[in-house]
Motif scaffolding. Structure first.
Motif, PDB file in Angstrom:
ATOM      1  N   UNK A  44      65.236  36.530  35.880  1.00 43.44           N
ATOM      2  CA  UNK A  44      64.548  35.352  35.352  1.00 43.44           C
ATOM      3  C   UNK A  44      63.100  35.358  35.859  1.00 43.44           C
ATOM      4  N   UNK A  45      62.196  35.107  34.940  1.00 45.15           N
ATOM      5  CA  UNK A  45      60.781  35.060  35.302  1.00 45.15           C
ATOM      6  C   UNK A  45      60.253  33.658  35.067  1.00 45.15           C
ATOM      7  N   UNK A  46      59.397  33.193  35.959  1.00 43.94           N
ATOM      8  CA  UNK A  46      58.728  31.919  35.720  1.00 43.94           C
ATOM      9  C   UNK A  46      57.231  32.113  35.902  1.00 43.94           C
ATOM     10  N   UNK A  47      56.459  31.533  34.976  1.00 44.82           N
ATOM     11  CA  UNK A  47      55.024  31.778  34.929  1.00 44.82           C
ATOM     12  C   UNK A  47      54.272  30.466  34.950  1.00 44.82           C
ATOM     13  N   UNK A  48      53.242  30.421  35.738  1.00 44.18           N
ATOM     14  CA  UNK A  48      52.367  29.238  35.762  1.00 44.18           C
ATOM     15  C   UNK A  48      50.941  29.675  35.467  1.00 44.18           C
ATOM     16  N   UNK A  49      50.241  28.889  34.670  1.00 46.48           N
ATOM     17  CA  UNK A  49      48.883  29.211  34.241  1.00 46.48           C
ATOM     18  C   UNK A  49      47.894  28.280  34.934  1.00 46.48           C
ATOM     19  N   UNK A  50      46.812  28.831  35.428  1.00 46.37           N
ATOM     20  CA  UNK A  50      45.699  28.016  35.928  1.00 46.37           C
ATOM     21  C   UNK A  50      44.418  28.543  35.281  1.00 46.37           C
ATOM     22  N   UNK A  51      43.387  27.714  35.304  1.00 45.34           N
ATOM     23  CA  UNK A  51      42.124  28.085  34.664  1.00 45.34           C
ATOM     24  C   UNK A  51      40.970  27.782  35.613  1.00 45.34           C
ATOM     25  N   UNK A  52      39.938  28.586  35.509  1.00 48.09           N
ATOM     26  CA  UNK A  52      38.710  28.261  36.249  1.00 48.09           C
ATOM     27  C   UNK A  52      37.529  28.854  35.494  1.00 48.09           C
ATOM     28  N   UNK A  53      36.359  28.301  35.769  1.00 53.88           N
ATOM     29  CA  UNK A  53      35.120  28.764  35.141  1.00 53.88           C
ATOM     30  C   UNK A  53      34.268  29.455  36.185  1.00 53.88           C
ATOM     31  N   UNK A  54      33.849  30.665  35.885  1.00 57.74           N
ATOM     32  CA  UNK A  54      33.038  31.400  36.856  1.00 57.74           C
ATOM     33  C   UNK A  54      32.073  32.299  36.107  1.00 57.74           C
ATOM     34  N   UNK A  55      31.102  32.818  36.832  1.00 62.55           N
ATOM     35  CA  UNK A  55      30.253  33.825  36.209  1.00 62.55           C
ATOM     36  C   UNK A  55      30.399  35.123  36.984  1.00 62.55           C
ATOM     37  N   UNK A  56      30.097  36.203  36.317  1.00 61.90           N
ATOM     38  CA  UNK A  56      30.156  37.498  36.979  1.00 61.90           C
ATOM     39  C   UNK A  56      29.127  38.425  36.337  1.00 61.90           C
ATOM     40  N   UNK A  57      28.894  39.546  36.993  1.00 62.98           N
ATOM     41  CA  UNK A  57      27.987  40.581  36.514  1.00 62.98           C
ATOM     42  C   UNK A  57      28.682  41.899  36.789  1.00 62.98           C
ATOM     43  N   UNK A  58      28.830  42.721  35.779  1.00 64.48           N
ATOM     44  CA  UNK A  58      29.483  44.008  35.961  1.00 64.48           C
ATOM     45  C   UNK A  58      28.422  45.086  36.119  1.00 64.48           C
ATOM     46  N   UNK A  59      28.176  45.479  37.361  1.00 60.13           N
ATOM     47  CA  UNK A  59      27.154  46.488  37.626  1.00 60.13           C
ATOM     48  C   UNK A  59      27.405  47.076  39.010  1.00 60.13           C
ATOM     49  N   UNK A  60      27.032  48.335  39.154  1.00 57.48           N
ATOM     50  CA  UNK A  60      27.125  49.042  40.428  1.00 57.48           C
ATOM     51  C   UNK A  60      25.784  48.997  41.134  1.00 57.48           C
TER      52      UNK A  60
END
Lengths: 138, 138, 138, 138, 138, 138
Positions: free
Chosen positions: F1-17
């Motif tokens: 049996x699997x149980x799943x809970x969802x949460x949300x958040x707002x963030x910013x990111x930058x994908x760079x090395x």
């Protein structure tokens, strides 16, 4: 190949043990223990596994699947207070987990003999909480 | 690690066998057999499996995945009558099952040599019905 | 007070004028002009305006509204190629705009005499494009 | 300028008149009349109207709006059986229409004096049925 | 008749006044004041008002509307930090209110001369908060 | 049996090395490499595996799961610029893949000893792109 059909129903439930006090139930289940019950728009996604028929291209007849889901799930549960009106929830706490297992138990005999097997029952209590049940032997 | 990208397209289809009468097809597929066709806003979720690259942190380049999906799925299928305009659906019934298998067949060569492997194709005919295909060997 | 009920159906359509060439139609409607047609999962939201009844607390009987929507919209349009099977779209281009106006025309007589008036018909061609029609006199 | 905030809660309700028989209520409200109640994941969208402040760029402080909605709507109604636990629904049938009007009644005093006025309360009983209330004087 | 098209973009923003201290901004905007910025998947729904053309059945050419929205909204704002990269948000706080007004300002000249008029810009910061702007004169 | 809970958040990111030039990062990550960052409304679905308790009918206490998710994910990440404010993303590129692995790393100790095991972390960057992580050993 898996094929999934979704149905929805509205019901109320109360998560509490008859053998416990209201305070104990409140500690265990929080707001869900309110004895008057509260409700959800439940969504159930039922997944069958099989190979598509070489001629029809179908794993299972979706019209027939809809009839089974209506008869076994929607008609007995829609607009009901699960604890009082839908056995075994007079004896078993209607958590999403137990609801998924009960829906599995009702559906499995319909898929025991054919080419498609019942693979998974997902129950959404809301878009934030859902449960997946894949049968007792997994 | 799995990464999934979703694309959408609008198409019409008719579920019927050329070798059967319209009445037989109607019995088999119900309303889906209407020879004029009917339509859906299809959604396709394509899942790749792999390890994120230690430097880039990516399982697969999402820009490149989008290009592949556009070229192999969206451009040939969007705004088309699948039975008449998208092979092999002139010969194969375009059920959601067969559509998922065909999309797998088109995508798999793109992921045969690289670090990421095609893991699953999900096709939503609507939010109520969807199919998952994980390749012939599973 | 407004009350809105949503229904959904799947249909195909082709946006083209019989009096124009395929190239002219393609310039005017783009991919929508494909003469084979393409399809959508349409959603229709029908809004009635009225005061809730002092006794029943209802603006309109939702069971009855569902019957009207099924009879006037879902049954004649679901799984149809609108241009060939649903008048007046053999003569009128089935854009979302014209579809909303036609649904209004079909529904309005049902709400002419009662306490609730038809206020708006919204047609979603997809979640990205929708049309609102509020009747000819506004 | 309008600004809208959405909150959600789960509750059960029963649509029936104490002065009517169960059969009469069943004829009037259908499945909604089940005296045990049934439930929904309600969503409420509350819309304020005003001009954005020249300095802050805000029509209303969204943090404060959230507090008001939690105190007046979510906390008293979430996980409740509306007919038994949330006045005036011991006397008034908790249809979506009456629920919208009651939420308006609870919220309006909070926006009587400030720059932003309460403009609309929308109550979704499900994604298929919703009600809009704009106040008694409109 | 109203026709609405939705576009989406991802951006980050910071709600703070240069003339105020970080503590003052934090009191005013809460978490939104974080000077590093945070982000949203914004959705913008743009509504035009007009009569459908008697021949084409269209209020406005949706292909052309998409081009305008891409050029004026998506391309300049997608994957940007609004405060630093999208004027006038170097000087104006990019609340959802001010963002809706700026999108209106950018779009209105495109619809000044034709048969369809810009009627409303809706900006969703999330599914929980959205703003509607209908122009300065209303 | 699997149980799943969802949460949300707002963030910013930058994908760079940090070790690469802006042009190299732009080639690798496209628009995602914008050094100012951009943002998303992230959704995280956390799945636990276990048997429902014979008495409580629960795989895991959902109230407690929510607390863990708030403390480990939402509070440290909501309204943040991940690269600057949430370790290890000052050193590790915050792709959705790396974000899912980091959330797994933060959550796993909470489920090491009990009856329920952490089974999967899904991170939605948008409804079009999501990642599933099931731990290092799979």
């Amino acid at each position: 190949m898996l094929i999934t059909r979704r149905v929805e129903f509205s019901a109320s439930h109360c998560c509490a043990q008859a053998s416990l006090s209201e305070a104990e139930n409140r500690a265990l289940y929080g707001e869900e223990a309110n004895p008057r019950g509260h409700g959800h728009n439940y969504a159930v996604e039922v997944t069958l596994e099989g190979e598509p028929d070489a001629v029809t291209g179908m794993v299972y007849d979706l019209k027939q699947l809809k009839q089974v889901l209506n008869r076994e799930v929607v008609e007995p549960m829609d607009h009901r207070f699960l604890n009082y009106e839908v056995p075994p929830f007079d004896r078993v706490v209607p958590t999403a987990e137990n609801l998924a297992a009960e829906i599995w138990r009702r559906l499995e005999p319909h898929f025991a003999a054919g080419a498609a097997r019942l693979r998974q029952v997902r129950v959404y209590e809301s878009y934030e909480v859902f449960v997946d049940y894949m049968g007792a032997t997994r």
